[in-house]
Design an enzyme around this catalytic site. Structure first.
Site, mmCIF file in Angstrom:
data_model
loop_
_atom_site.group_PDB
_atom_site.id
_atom_site.type_symbol
_atom_site.label_atom_id
_atom_site.label_comp_id
_atom_site.label_asym_id
_atom_site.label_seq_id
_atom_site.Cartn_x
_atom_site.Cartn_y
_atom_site.Cartn_z
ATOM 1 N N THR A 1 0.827 -1.209 0.000
ATOM 2 C CA THR A 1 0.000 0.000 0.000
ATOM 3 C C THR A 1 0.863 1.261 0.000
ATOM 4 O O THR A 1 0.450 2.287 -0.549
ATOM 5 C CB THR A 1 -0.969 0.012 1.191
ATOM 6 O OG1 THR A 1 -0.275 -0.367 2.385
ATOM 7 C CG2 THR A 1 -2.113 -0.950 0.959
ATOM 8 N N TYR B 1 -0.458 -9.563 6.740
ATOM 9 C CA TYR B 1 -0.384 -8.137 7.066
ATOM 10 C C TYR B 1 -1.680 -7.700 7.742
ATOM 11 O O TYR B 1 -2.738 -7.664 7.117
ATOM 12 C CB TYR B 1 -0.137 -7.348 5.781
ATOM 13 C CG TYR B 1 0.004 -5.854 5.923
ATOM 14 C CD1 TYR B 1 0.217 -5.237 7.151
ATOM 15 C CD2 TYR B 1 -0.058 -5.036 4.791
ATOM 16 C CE1 TYR B 1 0.354 -3.861 7.261
ATOM 17 C CE2 TYR B 1 0.089 -3.667 4.876
ATOM 18 C CZ TYR B 1 0.293 -3.083 6.113
ATOM 19 O OH TYR B 1 0.435 -1.714 6.208
ATOM 20 N N LYS C 1 3.073 -9.120 9.749
ATOM 21 C CA LYS C 1 3.347 -7.692 9.870
ATOM 22 C C LYS C 1 2.206 -7.107 10.679
ATOM 23 O O LYS C 1 1.068 -7.046 10.210
ATOM 24 C CB LYS C 1 3.436 -7.031 8.488
ATOM 25 C CG LYS C 1 3.652 -5.520 8.549
ATOM 26 C CD LYS C 1 3.637 -4.896 7.159
ATOM 27 C CE LYS C 1 3.790 -3.380 7.244
ATOM 28 N NZ LYS C 1 3.710 -2.734 5.914
ATOM 29 N N ILE D 1 8.710 -3.702 9.169
ATOM 30 C CA ILE D 1 8.487 -3.496 7.737
ATOM 31 C C ILE D 1 8.107 -2.027 7.624
ATOM 32 O O ILE D 1 7.013 -1.627 8.007
ATOM 33 C CB ILE D 1 7.438 -4.454 7.173
ATOM 34 C CG1 ILE D 1 7.933 -5.905 7.352
ATOM 35 C CG2 ILE D 1 7.173 -4.158 5.693
ATOM 36 C CD1 ILE D 1 6.965 -6.972 6.902
#
Length: 293
Positions: free
Chosen positions: A45, A134, A162, A204
């Site tokens: 993103t 994520y 994440k 990250i």
């Protein structure tokens, strides 16, 4: 899978006409690898993936894999709120020889925990690559609960989460109830050091675009037992991190990169550039950081 302590969720450079700027992408890759980045996420993103077509994503993934040339792992963002489409893109990314894929929690659909478990299971079983799950409730409106992450960790190729829930309690539960080889990374730059302190693996990152060397020094100081030094670096970079997220990501980081000579160009609608007053506000934060280094 080892993706290092600092992975960068890379912005996508665009030319003024809105097309992907591959020359700038190559320059950005070299900048990141020289300032502490140990793996790259492409088409996440932060890379404005919702505005990239499938063809653009595949072309960009192919380009990054070739330019990185196995120097660090390359992770492709292939998730969406459409399970079948995520599977298809993941398979195509796998054919391009990425090292792992990242799958975001399905946004807008608002699935329950059972639905999210089934979503990630369905994707993971269709590929051989390691999968990074994520969790980002602020963007997807759903929180992947620790119990669901723990269940997903039993799937052999789901190896990393994440975590951008902002909850150290949630991360602690995941760490305490998964195997030692399952990795927890922060999706919030400001929680990198706290997460390391509770047993996490790293971050990250978005901020590593511009303060990557400091983040590397912070992580190394922590692992060397010099917690005072790590804390000082955390305190130094925290205002910059906060400043990067005053506006929708990656608006500010693209502007910040231009300040250090890495021109990554424009944004795609619906994101728009900062106004002059907003730029001055970030400039003040950046100048304070540079003076205190």
């Amino acid at each position: 899978m080892n993706i290092g302590n600092i992975s960068t969720a890379m912005v996508t450079p665009f030319q003024q006409d809105g097309t992907i700027d591959y020359l700038a992408t190559e320059k950005l890759i070299e900048h990141l690898l020289s300032t502490g980045t140990e793996s790259l996420v492409v088409c996440g993103t932060t890379g404005e993936s919702p505005t990239l077509s499938t063809d653009e994503k595949l072309a960009l993934i192919k380009f990054v894999v070739e330019k990185v040339n196995k120097r660090v792992p390359v992770i492709a963002g292939t998730g969406s709120n459409n399970t079948a489409a995520s599977i298809e893109l993941s398979k195509k990314a796998e054919a391009l020889r990425v090292d792992a894929i990242m799958i975001v929690t399905p946004y807008y659909n608002k699935p329950n925990q059972k639905g999210m478990l089934a979503h990630f299971e369905a994707i993971a079983k269709e590929i051989a690559l390691p999968v990074v799950v994520y969790n980002i409730p602020s963007r997807s409106v759903v929180n992947l609960e620790p119990e669901t992450v723990i269940a997903l960790s039993k799937i052999p190729n789901i190896q990393i989460v994440k975590e951008a829930s902002g909850s150290l309690d949630q991360m602690t539960k995941i760490l305490s109830e998964t195997d030692n080889d399952f990795r927890v990374y922060s999706g919030d730059d400001s929680l990198t050091l706290p997460l390391l302190a509770i047993g996490g693996s790293g971050v990250i990152s978005v901020a590593s675009h511009i303060v990557g060397s400091d983040m590397k020094d912070m992580v190394q100081a922590f692992h060397a037992g010099d917690h005072a030094k790590a804390s000082k670096i955390h305190q130094l970079i925290l205002p910059v991190i906060k400043g990067l997220f005053v506006h929708p990501n990656p608006v500010t980081v693209k502007y910040a990169l231009s300040k250090i000579g890495i021109n990554v160009g424009t944004l795609r609608l619906p994101l728009v550039e900062m106004g002059e007053r907003e730029k001055i506000e970030f400039d003040n934060i950046w100048n304070d950081y540079m003076e205190n280094k």
